[in-house]
Design an enzyme around this catalytic site. Structure first.
Site, PDB file in Angstrom:
ATOM      1  CB  CYS A   1      -6.500  -0.291   0.463  1.00  0.00           C
ATOM      2  SG  CYS A   1      -7.617   1.073   0.853  1.00  0.00           S
TER       3      CYS A   1
ATOM      4  CG  HIS B   1      -8.558  -1.060   4.560  1.00  0.00           C
ATOM      5  ND1 HIS B   1      -7.432  -0.718   3.848  1.00  0.00           N
ATOM      6  CD2 HIS B   1      -8.458  -2.402   4.794  1.00  0.00           C
ATOM      7  CE1 HIS B   1      -6.693  -1.786   3.660  1.00  0.00           C
ATOM      8  NE2 HIS B   1      -7.291  -2.824   4.219  1.00  0.00           N
TER       9      HIS B   1
ATOM     10  CG  ASN C   1      -2.017   1.020   1.141  1.00  0.00           C
ATOM     11  OD1 ASN C   1      -1.833   2.096   0.578  1.00  0.00           O
ATOM     12  ND2 ASN C   1      -3.167   0.706   1.696  1.00  0.00           N
TER      13      ASN C   1
END
Length: 1157
Positions: free
Chosen positions: A250, A493, A245
């Site tokens: 992500c 996320h 990342n």
């Protein structure tokens, strides 16, 4: 993990933990109980329940079953419990162990800290675990790898009345790295001996206390149950690697993993020719390299090359985007790269389906329909139970009746059915669940966390048009991937749950970590909705919360095509140049790592030679650039004598002629030779010498002196010792005629010699024996003339000092040189060297788009001119700067205009005003904290700068082909001029544009058409914040053919009206004209090609009342709609819905996904 997060996870796994914060321990392998998180008993801890039949610790297995309730999806392998009777609490040591006891093939025992461990006044207890086949005396690092997943509890209770008790529970993965787990705040010591919570007896009575431990060993279904992931190796456990990342990528990582395991897609990407590409500029090659590394690498793959190929910088990597939008932009880009290759149309065959929008009359045989392709399907979630209901909602039929009847050509107003039906589904189906929507009450976008179930397989036959159904075709789709969003609208996320093989297992791909997962993690945990009801869990306070993690994008693969879509990728499918290049890079990396690992064995020695001094043209002996200096990587154990012999062989001289001086940093920030490394050090290692002479340097910096016969005799007198009579002096020459300076020679001088003795020595370099002048180079900015009558000792000149010699210039010649911008003294030249800067001169591009090179401009001839470099002084003022640059370019200084350059995109930044007192330093660094630039752009004008001041710079864009192409132009219009003058300049600049071609200019604000500009409008009335377009008037599309024709504004948007882009324009609507016919004229007006026409959708957008720039939801047009009838007011507009291909942000704080190329 904080307590709330752990509670959420426990609830998610249906784990009935009484203690919501199990205590971790310190990672110290010797004494792992020296640290631990706090445990605070909650209301569910079982403290002496006395009503009805109370189950107490004395009940053993029954109490264990009540205390430790395993989730339904975990298989219990074994249980066990042990009672430890403490008879004299006061006599216990600081820490004490219970006896070992066995359960499930493991030994167990308690470690008790009666007086507390890390938390004062609080008893601490930890449960230890060890396999029965491992000796307890074996250190953890010598044990085999083992793991035991267990739920456990610790209970304290009164020996005589077990109903008085307390207990805590936790779950843990016991391993050879973490052999114990427990509670550092088990119970308050001060309460042990007192009646508590209404009981008539304490837990600790007469020094006695029972401590019971309970264990329930469960089967690990994935191999990572309750794993802490310290030193976790994804490749070793799963055979797959993740993606690093970069900050907020992500969303990209989860999509790339999904596309990677869609092996048909991977093979198609491998088929794109990339042999001559650079991975930082080629999306296809960067993607090929990532896919190869994901397959072959042992470590997580980096996406840095891919984002660089997108044209992204580090800021872009920290900006999160919508995964579905990113997917569409990426595939659109790749589809273009695949044209005319083996992979052409591969993506459309894989991801593209067809649907039909229709209106079908009920009472007459009439149907209006439009077919269109789709790459993904966006399905509603709110208020819908599952995926099947979402599909039914998508294809639901709307009845048009009453006041909303449909006007059918030839039949008038009719009752009708309106809807969408699928004609075919692609082999790989991307379904976006609409988790984000606009909330009218909050006037904001919100995330929908409602429960929405999706199956492992679904038959989509019922959602197909009956005429499209093939009875022999299987329309069953299998779930291949779930892309999950955890968080809310403002941040979160992404991670992916994928089943790489047709009959394989499920895995969780969370950036650089890949772990096996269960079906419950794939399905139940990502349906969304609330947590289990209070009756199912003791933690009722969280029951009302909704999960913030839920499925956002689903990937289904057609059952009959799984072997083709998810089949293996052979080595032959991988481009040979990709694998070979990466293997070379890996080999180089391995070599570099080996060097790094062995670095402590070696010493880096940099050597300065007399030739380096002679070639140097600046301050000090050299610029000390490691790339230019002689460098040696030698073993630290090598002796100086051996090193000296190697140098003698290199220079083919006797070892005694080699002499090294140690270079030291002086207080005045210069680096000079200080002391000679004598022969007494021949037996010392180089590491010892470095530690003695240069302990603060990671490398050893030396000056190499190769002695001739004369210096060999004097060498003992010149070694840097302060009591020696002679010293070493470096001499530079400033050549006044050539305006250069470089090293001349190295001399040995007596300290008591007068400085004029040096002049005599230097005369051999000046056959005509001119008058010479000497300067001492003390440090940058301090160059002092030397008095010849002084001795060197009086002038404080020592070993390693530098003097500069020059011819004395007559006064008349000096004035002439000054007028010519030349330097007559070494002091002046040193000042120039200190302040000199080499700037890059760039021609200012009049037209950024190379496709528009045919259009002339104020600097049209400079487009092809290459960048050039010029050395100037930072102290130079504007007139001198302009004169120097003009002389260098061979142009008139009065016609030269300069611009500063943006360091971000190398585009013109600001015009440099011709103020005489402006210095080059202030031009290159206008603000104190701003990074100074080393570039300037120039523009050669057709007029002088003074004449330019009477002009207005008008930036316009000429539209040669509808709105699909624009050519930026900078027009210089007299401030007293009008729009007609600007149009005349456009005609003059655009090659091939006839003087008879009618032109018109219009003004645009924020991608909205503002007004057409009459030719009589003064140019001074045109605002700099507006954008102006000039278009050719084409009678076939721009002329009004009847009185009823109506002009309408046309704008471009992507999905919703808040995302405007592109070039707006005006268009004539004709009464009674169907959209099918109007679309042809619209495409001709905008100059859309056939592919673009297929991709766009056109809608009518009605202006909201009392709102000048807001519109209603788009009403998309069907072929037999009459747009003229749907546009009700002057403020209504036509909207063209298509992908925003610009690189500009949509709005403040809302950057569009952009990919270069």
């Amino acid at each position: 993990m904080n307590p709330l997060e752990h509670d959420l996870m426990s609830l998610d796994n249906d784990t009935p933990l009484i203690d919501t914060s199990p205590t971790p321990r310190d990672n110290d392998l010797v004494d792992s109980r020296t640290n631990g998180a706090n445990h605070v008993p909650n209301s569910n801890d079982s403290m002496s329940v006395t009503d009805e039949k109370t189950i107490t610790p004395e009940d053993g297995q029954v109490f264990l079953d009540k205390l430790l309730q395993a989730p339904n999806d975990l298989e219990v392998l074994a249980t066990g419990h042990h009672d430890w009777h403490i008879t004299d609490w006061a006599s216990l040591d600081r820490k004490v162990h219970s006896p070992w006891w066995s359960a499930g093939g493991h030994r167990w025992r308690l470690l008790l800290f009666p007086s507390g461990n890390t938390a004062p006044d609080t008893t601490a207890a930890y449960l230890e675990c060890l396999p029965e086949d491992i000796d307890p005396e074996t250190p953890p690092e010598q044990q085999r790898d083992w793991a035991c997943c267990a739920m456990f509890g610790i209970a304290l209770w009164n020996c005589n009345k077990s109903v008085v008790h307390m207990s805590n529970v936790a779950s843990h993965r016991f391993t050879n790295d973490e052999t114990d787990w427990g509670f550092s705040r088990l119970y308050d010591i001060r309460k042990l001996g007192y009646n508590h919570d209404g009981h008539d007896r304490p837990l600790l009575e007469h020094g006695e206390l029972m401590i019971s431990s309970y264990v329930k060993i469960v089967k690990d279904p994935t191999g990572v149950l309750w794993h802490n992931f310290n030193n976790y190796d994804s490749k070793k456990v799963t055979g797959m690697v993740g993606l690093k990342n970069q900050g907020a990528t992500c969303y990209m990582n989860s999509l790339l993993q999904s596309l990677y395991f869609t092996t048909y897609f991977r093979k198609a990407v491998y088929q794109i020719p990339t042999e001559n590409d650079d991975p930082t500029n080629s999306i296809a090659l960067a993607l090929q390299r990532i896919f190869y590394q994901m397959e072959k690498s042992e470590e997580p793959a980096s996406t840095l090359e891919l984002t660089q190929s997108f044209g992204w910088n580090s800021l872009d990597a920290f900006m999160q985007h919508d995964v579905q939008e990113f997917n569409r932009v990426l595939q659109d880009n790749l589809e273009g790269k695949m044209k005319k290759t083996k992979a052409e149309n591969a993506l459309s065959r894989l991801f593209v389906g067809k649907m039909k929008s229709y209106i079908k009359c009920v009472g007459v045989n009439y149907e209006s329909a439009r077919e269109e392709e789709f790459w993904d399907i966006q399905l509603n979630v709110k208020g819908l139970k599952d995926l099947r209901e979402s599909f039914k909602d998508y294809v639901q039929v709307e009845t048009l009746d009453g006041d909303n009847k449909y006007f059918a050509e030839g039949y008038g107003l009719q009752d009708a059915k309106k809807g969408v039906i699928f004609q075919n589904f692609p082999p790989v189906l991307h379904l976006q669940l609409k988790r984000f929507e606009y909330d009218m009450e909050r006037d904001a976008m919100v995330k929908i966390n409602d429960r929405h179930e999706f199956p492992l397989e679904i038959d989509l036959k019922e959602f197909l048009d009956e005429t499209s159904v093939d009875p022999a075709q299987n329309y069953n789709y299998k779930l291949h991937g779930v892309l999950v969003h955890s968080g809310d609208l403002h941040g979160g996320h992404y991670y992916a749950l994928l089943k790489p093989k047709k009959d394989g297992k499920w895995y969780k791909f969370d950036d650089d970590r890949v772990t096996p997962c269960t079906l419950k993690e794939v399905l139940d945990e990502n349906f969304g909705g609330g947590y289990p009801a209070p009756g199912q869990r003791p933690n009722a306070r969280l029951a009302a919360l909704r999960r913030s993690m839920n499925a956002y994008m689903l990937v289904y693969v057609q059952e009959t095509r799984q072997d083709e879509i998810l089949g293996d990728v052979a080595d032959a499918d991988i481009p040979k140049h990709v694998s070979e290049r990466i293997e070379r890079e890996l080999a180089e990396e391995m070599r570099w790592r080996k060097e790094r690992e062995e670095m402590h064995l070696y010493l880096q020695i940099r050597v300065i030679r007399e030739s380096d001094f002679q070639e140097h043209t600046g301050f000090d002996l050299t610029d000390y650039d490691p790339k230019r200096l002689e460098s040696h990587k030698v073993l630290k154990t090598l002796t100086y004598g051996e090193f000296k012999e190697q140098a003698a062989k290199t220079y083919n001289v006797a070892p005694e002629r080699i002499r090294h001086w140690v270079m030291v940093n002086r207080q005045n920030k210069t680096i000079r030779p200080d002391v000679v490394i004598g022969s007494k050090y021949d037996v010392h290692t180089l590491a010892e010498l470095r530690d003695e002479f240069g302990p603060r340097r990671p490398e050893f910096l030396l000056y190499l002196e190769i002695l001739d016969e004369e210096k060999l005799q004097m060498a003992p007198l010149v070694d840097g010792a302060p009591d020696n009579t002679h010293f070493m002096l470096f001499v530079k020459l400033f050549d006044v005629e050539r305006q250069t300076m470089n090293g001349l020679c190295v001399e040995y001088m007596h300290r008591q010699d007068k400085i004029e003795a040096l002049v005599e020595k230097l005369s051999v370099h000046f056959p005509d024996r001119p008058q010479l002048k000497l300067f001492e180079e003390i440090k940058p900015g301090m160059i002092e003339p030397l008095r010849l009558r002084q001795t060197f000792q009086q002038a404080e000149i020592v070993d390693g000092d530098i003097v500069c010699v020059q011819r004395v210039i007559p006064e008349t010649d000096r004035l002439t040189m000054m007028q010519a911008g030349k330097f007559s003294t070494a002091q002046d030249y040193y000042d120039f060297v200190q302040n000199k800067v080499t700037i890059t001169l760039l021609p200012k591009p009049a037209i950024p788009d190379p496709a528009a090179a045919a259009v002339g401009g104020t600097n049209g001839n400079a487009i092809a001119a290459p960048p050039t470099q010029l050395t100037l002084s930072k102290k130079m003022q504007y007139d001198t700067i302009a004169a120097k640059i003009a002389e260098h370019l061979g142009v008139e200084a009065s016609h030269l205009r300069l611009w500063t350059v943006s360091s971000v995109n190398m585009q013109p930044k600001q015009y440099v005003k011709p103020i005489p007192t402006t210095t080059l330093s202030s031009i290159l660094q206008p603000a104190y904290l701003e990074q100074p630039s080393e570039s300037l752009m120039y523009e050669v004008l057709e007029m002088t700068l003074k004449e330019l001041e009477m002009k207005k710079v008008l930036k316009v864009s000429f539209l040669p082909e509808g709105v699909t192409k624009e050519v930026p132009l900078d027009l210089l219009v007299a401030k007293t001029g009008f729009v007609s003058d600007a149009l005349s300049l456009v005609r003059a600049k655009v090659e091939g544009l006839s003087t008879s071609t009618p032109l018109r200019m219009y003004e645009v604000h924020n991608h909205r058409y503002h007004r057409e500009l009459e030719s009589t409008v003064p140019v001074v009335m045109l605002h700099d914040f507006s954008h102006f377009y000039v278009e050719m008037v084409r009678p076939e599309v721009d002329e009004r053919t009847s009185e009823e024709d109506r002009l309408v504004n046309v704008l471009h948007f992507q999905k919703d009206m808040s995302r405007l882009h592109g070039i707006p324009f005006r268009f004539w609507l004709k009464p009674g004209e169907y959209f099918a016919d109007m679309k042809v004229r619209l495409a001709e007006k905008a100059k859309f090609n056939a592919d673009e026409v297929k991709r766009i959708k056109v809608a009518v957008v009605n202006a909201l009342p009392a709102a000048s720039i807001s519109y209603t939801k788009p009403h998309y047009l069907l072929d037999d709609d009459v747009p003229y009838d749907l546009v009700r007011s002057h403020d209504d507009a036509l909207g063209i819905d298509h992908l925003d291909r610009s690189t500009k942000p949509r709005a403040f704080g809302d950057a569009a996904v952009r990919i270069r190329g």
